[in-house]
Design a protein around this motif. Structure first.
Motif, PDB file in Angstrom:
ATOM      1  N   LEU A  23     -78.024 103.206 112.008  1.00 20.48           N
ATOM      2  CA  LEU A  23     -77.735 102.581 110.553  1.00 20.48           C
ATOM      3  C   LEU A  23     -76.736 103.331 109.830  1.00 20.48           C
ATOM      4  CD1 LEU A  23     -81.572 103.046 109.513  1.00 20.48           C
ATOM      5  CD2 LEU A  23     -80.286 100.927 109.760  1.00 20.48           C
ATOM      6  N   THR A  24     -76.354 104.640 110.208  1.00 16.52           N
ATOM      7  CA  THR A  24     -74.930 105.267 109.511  1.00 16.52           C
ATOM      8  C   THR A  24     -73.585 104.530 110.121  1.00 16.52           C
ATOM      9  OG1 THR A  24     -76.156 107.237 109.649  1.00 16.52           O
ATOM     10  CG2 THR A  24     -73.851 107.436 109.359  1.00 16.52           C
ATOM     11  N   SER A  25     -73.652 104.413 111.483  1.00 12.81           N
ATOM     12  CA  SER A  25     -72.425 103.746 111.918  1.00 12.81           C
ATOM     13  C   SER A  25     -72.481 102.350 111.563  1.00 12.81           C
ATOM     14  CB  SER A  25     -72.342 103.868 113.545  1.00 12.81           C
ATOM     15  OG  SER A  25     -73.554 103.438 114.009  1.00 12.81           O
ATOM     16  N   GLU A  26     -73.649 101.528 111.358  1.00 12.01           N
ATOM     17  CA  GLU A  26     -73.576 100.041 110.877  1.00 12.01           C
ATOM     18  C   GLU A  26     -73.100 100.112 109.725  1.00 12.01           C
ATOM     19  OE1 GLU A  26     -76.466  96.439 110.199  1.00 12.01           O
ATOM     20  OE2 GLU A  26     -77.091  98.781 110.137  1.00 12.01           O
ATOM     21  N   ALA A  27     -73.633 100.972 108.702  1.00 11.42           N
ATOM     22  CA  ALA A  27     -73.180 101.006 107.370  1.00 11.42           C
ATOM     23  C   ALA A  27     -71.576 101.244 107.283  1.00 11.42           C
ATOM     24  CB  ALA A  27     -73.956 101.906 106.556  1.00 11.42           C
ATOM     25  N   GLY A  28     -71.166 102.151 108.112  1.00 12.56           N
ATOM     26  CA  GLY A  28     -69.766 102.623 107.948  1.00 12.56           C
ATOM     27  C   GLY A  28     -68.642 101.436 108.205  1.00 12.56           C
ATOM     28  N   LEU A  29     -69.132 100.664 109.267  1.00 16.42           N
ATOM     29  CA  LEU A  29     -68.309  99.476 109.667  1.00 16.42           C
ATOM     30  C   LEU A  29     -68.569  98.235 109.212  1.00 16.42           C
ATOM     31  CD1 LEU A  29     -68.179 100.650 113.274  1.00 16.42           C
ATOM     32  CD2 LEU A  29     -66.182 100.627 112.150  1.00 16.42           C
ATOM     33  N   ASN A  30     -69.726  97.894 108.723  1.00 13.09           N
ATOM     34  CA  ASN A  30     -69.920  96.541 108.308  1.00 13.09           C
ATOM     35  C   ASN A  30     -69.575  96.256 106.954  1.00 13.09           C
ATOM     36  OD1 ASN A  30     -72.068  97.552 106.751  1.00 13.09           O
ATOM     37  ND2 ASN A  30     -73.651  96.619 107.971  1.00 13.09           N
ATOM     38  N   ASP A  31     -69.396  97.046 106.045  1.00  7.80           N
ATOM     39  CA  ASP A  31     -68.691  97.157 104.726  1.00  7.80           C
ATOM     40  C   ASP A  31     -67.330  96.543 104.811  1.00  7.80           C
ATOM     41  OD1 ASP A  31     -70.151  97.529 102.223  1.00  7.80           O
ATOM     42  OD2 ASP A  31     -70.648  99.508 103.085  1.00  7.80           O
ATOM     43  N   GLY A  32     -66.445  96.977 105.646  1.00  3.73           N
ATOM     44  CA  GLY A  32     -65.297  96.216 106.001  1.00  3.73           C
ATOM     45  C   GLY A  32     -65.454  94.847 106.889  1.00  3.73           C
ATOM     46  N   LEU A  33     -66.302  94.711 107.681  1.00  3.65           N
ATOM     47  CA  LEU A  33     -66.303  93.753 108.448  1.00  3.65           C
ATOM     48  C   LEU A  33     -67.199  92.320 107.828  1.00  3.65           C
ATOM     49  CD1 LEU A  33     -67.255  95.136 111.921  1.00  3.65           C
ATOM     50  CD2 LEU A  33     -64.998  94.341 111.214  1.00  3.65           C
ATOM     51  N   ALA A  34     -67.896  92.601 106.777  1.00  2.17           N
ATOM     52  CA  ALA A  34     -68.261  91.629 105.706  1.00  2.17           C
ATOM     53  C   ALA A  34     -67.282  91.050 105.217  1.00  2.17           C
ATOM     54  CB  ALA A  34     -69.558  92.193 104.969  1.00  2.17           C
ATOM     55  N   PHE A  35     -66.148  91.741 104.816  1.00  2.00           N
ATOM     56  CA  PHE A  35     -65.103  91.312 103.809  1.00  2.00           C
ATOM     57  C   PHE A  35     -64.380  89.667 104.439  1.00  2.00           C
ATOM     58  CE2 PHE A  35     -62.892  93.800 100.431  1.00  2.00           C
ATOM     59  CZ  PHE A  35     -62.464  92.569  99.842  1.00  2.00           C
ATOM     60  N   PRO A  36     -64.241  89.451 105.695  1.00  2.00           N
ATOM     61  CA  PRO A  36     -63.939  88.152 106.183  1.00  2.00           C
ATOM     62  C   PRO A  36     -64.838  86.900 105.680  1.00  2.00           C
ATOM     63  CG  PRO A  36     -63.514  89.639 107.943  1.00  2.00           C
ATOM     64  CD  PRO A  36     -64.325  90.377 106.858  1.00  2.00           C
ATOM     65  N   PHE A  37     -66.267  87.288 105.653  1.00  2.00           N
ATOM     66  CA  PHE A  37     -66.995  86.271 105.161  1.00  2.00           C
ATOM     67  C   PHE A  37     -67.074  86.069 103.718  1.00  2.00           C
ATOM     68  CE2 PHE A  37     -68.550  88.004 109.277  1.00  2.00           C
ATOM     69  CZ  PHE A  37     -68.758  87.120 109.956  1.00  2.00           C
ATOM     70  N   VAL A  38     -66.752  87.029 103.010  1.00  2.00           N
ATOM     71  CA  VAL A  38     -66.546  86.853 101.492  1.00  2.00           C
ATOM     72  C   VAL A  38     -65.499  86.023 101.226  1.00  2.00           C
ATOM     73  CG1 VAL A  38     -66.103  88.244  99.587  1.00  2.00           C
ATOM     74  CG2 VAL A  38     -67.781  88.980 101.032  1.00  2.00           C
ATOM     75  N   LEU A  39     -64.266  86.354 101.820  1.00  2.00           N
ATOM     76  CA  LEU A  39     -63.066  85.519 101.588  1.00  2.00           C
ATOM     77  C   LEU A  39     -63.162  84.218 102.272  1.00  2.00           C
ATOM     78  CD1 LEU A  39     -60.463  88.482 103.056  1.00  2.00           C
ATOM     79  CD2 LEU A  39     -60.977  87.455 100.621  1.00  2.00           C
ATOM     80  N   ALA A  40     -63.946  84.135 103.056  1.00  2.00           N
ATOM     81  CA  ALA A  40     -64.218  82.447 103.696  1.00  2.00           C
ATOM     82  C   ALA A  40     -64.881  82.036 102.679  1.00  2.00           C
ATOM     83  CB  ALA A  40     -65.106  82.746 104.980  1.00  2.00           C
ATOM     84  N   ALA A  41     -65.853  82.225 101.875  1.00  2.00           N
ATOM     85  CA  ALA A  41     -66.631  81.776 100.747  1.00  2.00           C
ATOM     86  C   ALA A  41     -65.725  81.220  99.433  1.00  2.00           C
ATOM     87  CB  ALA A  41     -67.665  82.707 100.286  1.00  2.00           C
ATOM     88  N   VAL A  42     -64.443  82.291  99.269  1.00  2.00           N
ATOM     89  CA  VAL A  42     -63.534  82.012  98.340  1.00  2.00           C
ATOM     90  C   VAL A  42     -62.672  80.940  98.850  1.00  2.00           C
ATOM     91  CG1 VAL A  42     -61.761  83.000  97.308  1.00  2.00           C
ATOM     92  CG2 VAL A  42     -63.522  84.381  97.499  1.00  2.00           C
ATOM     93  N   ALA A  43     -62.269  81.005  99.998  1.00  5.46           N
ATOM     94  CA  ALA A  43     -61.387  79.717 100.749  1.00  5.46           C
ATOM     95  C   ALA A  43     -62.262  78.561 100.605  1.00  5.46           C
ATOM     96  CB  ALA A  43     -61.158  80.015 101.763  1.00  5.46           C
ATOM     97  N   LEU A  44     -63.406  78.660 100.948  1.00  6.34           N
ATOM     98  CA  LEU A  44     -64.143  77.380 100.846  1.00  6.34           C
ATOM     99  C   LEU A  44     -64.354  76.792  99.495  1.00  6.34           C
ATOM    100  CD1 LEU A  44     -65.849  75.233 102.502  1.00  6.34           C
ATOM    101  CD2 LEU A  44     -67.864  76.803 102.345  1.00  6.34           C
ATOM    102  N   THR A  45     -64.625  77.667  98.705  1.00  3.37           N
ATOM    103  CA  THR A  45     -64.697  77.000  97.473  1.00  3.37           C
ATOM    104  C   THR A  45     -63.562  76.626  96.710  1.00  3.37           C
ATOM    105  OG1 THR A  45     -65.835  77.542  95.173  1.00  3.37           O
ATOM    106  CG2 THR A  45     -64.493  79.156  95.884  1.00  3.37           C
ATOM    107  N   THR A  46     -62.405  77.132  97.059  1.00  5.85           N
ATOM    108  CA  THR A  46     -60.941  76.811  96.782  1.00  5.85           C
ATOM    109  C   THR A  46     -60.824  75.168  97.124  1.00  5.85           C
ATOM    110  OG1 THR A  46     -60.406  78.907  96.303  1.00  5.85           O
ATOM    111  CG2 THR A  46     -58.705  77.305  96.395  1.00  5.85           C
ATOM    112  N   ALA A  47     -61.144  75.165  98.372  1.00  7.05           N
ATOM    113  CA  ALA A  47     -60.986  73.965  98.969  1.00  7.05           C
ATOM    114  C   ALA A  47     -61.806  72.703  98.668  1.00  7.05           C
ATOM    115  CB  ALA A  47     -60.777  74.074 100.688  1.00  7.05           C
ATOM    116  N   SER A  48     -63.044  73.255  98.602  1.00  4.51           N
ATOM    117  CA  SER A  48     -64.171  72.032  98.112  1.00  4.51           C
ATOM    118  C   SER A  48     -65.199  72.776  97.602  1.00  4.51           C
ATOM    119  CB  SER A  48     -64.555  71.451  99.353  1.00  4.51           C
ATOM    120  OG  SER A  48     -65.535  70.469  99.102  1.00  4.51           O
ATOM    121  N   ALA A  49     -65.279  72.657  95.967  1.00  7.23           N
ATOM    122  CA  ALA A  49     -66.283  73.725  95.336  1.00  7.23           C
ATOM    123  C   ALA A  49     -67.799  73.260  95.735  1.00  7.23           C
ATOM    124  CB  ALA A  49     -66.145  73.461  93.925  1.00  7.23           C
TER     125      ALA A  49
END
Length: 440
Positions: free
Chosen positions: A166-192
């Motif tokens: 849980l410690t190592s997962e929490a340490g790494l996935n806060d950064g690794l979730a960012f691409p999926f957040v950016l994917a949502a931003v890109a998707l709403t920009t292309a097609s809301a």
């Protein structure tokens, strides 16, 4: 009802003092009790903001999105440094196999299934469903304090699999979730309101590979440089391991985060990598405990502030936009999606049966979810009311803080008994730097 005549600064001073005192007293007072520090500050904020005080501000994350983003950002990066410094187990493919399963399989699958559930239940457009799923996917390094590893020690193998995973997962996935957040931003920009493959290739190589690679490289480079300086530098003024300045952990945190963000990498990921690299520079040295103790104190203070405000936001009607469908989405993620996916990806892994269930269950949602939502809402316009998104995310975080807060102590105590070990007692901070082995 007539409000009490108090100035805003009076309330701030009083709450700040009481909050700081409670942050110091409560970790020991609540040890081995089914009550967590987050629960206390959430309840305190809720009760205070129910009082008829004219000086209390109106808490609105939609209106004050920028403030929410930066406050939660600071809280998360400091927690990431503390988590990285606490881990004793050196990184490796086999020794960290549970972590890689949770990151490489559980997190993407959780995002996919949660986004599908959000689209079905809430009738949200794909970009909105993906945003909420990505924001709620990471295990939070801040609110997971009760199930994290403890202080740094000389032993590399003294961490049970649940706390380590849980410690190592929490340490790494806060950064690794960012691409999926950016994917949502890109998707709403292309097609809301629909799907679009526009920019998919750019997202894959830039937001996933390039920015992630920058974070890893910068984190390792800064970690090695600071590790050499702290423990091996010939000039005594630079060899900070011989001094007592725990605040150098903050220096490492902000250098790694700022430099990585300037290079358009993922700062969250870089901070954790920097901490792990510093930890590996001289693994047995007691200076790690000094830095970890300082970050832990700062983290508790910031957590108290954020959760107090979350409790106040709830008291002021922050969940007013929550529908039964939004509540059901949070319950599904909390009770079904994360536990099921987390358990499945650990099959044939290092964790035993009870450990596998505990690791899957404690996928704690927390302050990182607030940061991601605030960041995304500032980066693009989404085809859903912002108040509704905040209500769903807040409800899920509250649910996690309450249920996981109650369950953490008895579950971890039972695992400790099953493993033949005793839970670690809270250790007071020492007045001197613990001296460990050093090459320098």
């Amino acid at each position: 009802m007539v409000g009490l005549s108090l100035t805003g600064i009076d309330v701030v001073y009083a709450c700040a003092g009481l909050g700081a005192l409670c942050a110091a007293v409560l970790p020991t007072a609540l040890a081995r009790r089914p009550v967590s520090l987050p629960m206390v500050f959430l309840a305190a904020g809720f009760l205070v903001f129910l009082l008829p005080l004219d000086a209390l501000p109106e808490l609105d994350p939609v209106q004050h999105r920028g403030a929410v983003e930066h406050l939660t950002e600071i809280c998360v990066v400091i927690a990431l440094m503390g988590a990285g410094l606490a881990i004793n187990r050196p990184p490796g493919l086999r020794s960290w196999s549970t972590t890689w399963r949770l990151l490489g399989l559980a997190m993407p699958l959780t995002i996919l299934v949660t986004a599908a559930a959000a689209g079905w239940l809430m009738a949200w457009p794909p970009a909105v469903a993906l945003l909420v799923a990505a924001s709620l996917a990471p295990t939070d390094p801040v609110l997971a304090a009760e199930v994290r590893v403890g202080e740094p020690t000389d032993e590399e193998d003294d961490e049970d699999e649940v706390r380590f995973a849980l410690t190592s997962e929490a340490g790494l996935n806060d950064g690794l979730a960012f691409p999926f957040v950016l994917a949502a931003v890109a998707l709403t920009t292309a097609s809301a309101t629909g799907w679009s493959a526009t920019g998919l290739w750019h997202w894959a190589w830039s937001d996933v590979l390039l920015r992630g690679g920058v974070a890893l490289l910068v984190g390792v480079a800064i970690g090695r440089l600071l590790g050499w300086m702290f423990f091996q530098a010939a000039w005594k003024a630079l060899r900070l391991s011989e001094h007592r300045e725990g605040f150098t952990a903050l220096a490492a945190t902000f250098i790694a985060y700022g430099a990585t963000e300037l290079l358009h990498g993922y700062g969250f990921l870089a901070v954790f990598v920097t901490a792990c690299t510093i930890r590996g520079a001289e693994r047995a040295h007691g200076y790690h405990r000094v830095m970890h103790g300082f970050t832990d104190q700062i983290e508790r203070l910031l957590t108290a502030v954020v959760l107090f405000l979350v409790g106040g936001f709830t008291a002021q009607g922050g969940l007013g936009a929550l529908t039964w469908r939004g509540a059901l989405l949070g319950l599904l993620l909390f009770l079904v999606i994360r536990p099921a996916v987390g358990w499945l990806v650990q099959l044939r892994g290092r964790a035993a049966g009870r450990e596998r269930w505990a690791t899957a269950f404690f996928g704690i949602r927390g302050i990182g979810s607030f940061f991601y939502l605030a960041y995304a809402l500032g980066a693009a316009d989404f085809a859903a009311p912002a108040a509704e998104l905040w209500a769903v995310v807040t409800f899920t975080v509250l649910l996690s803080a309450l249920v996981h807060g109650v369950a953490a102590t008895p579950v971890t105590a039972r695992l400790d008994r099953a493993n033949g070990s005793r839970p670690a007692e809270p250790q007071p901070q020492r007045d001197t730097v613990p001296q460990g082995r050093s090459r320098g």
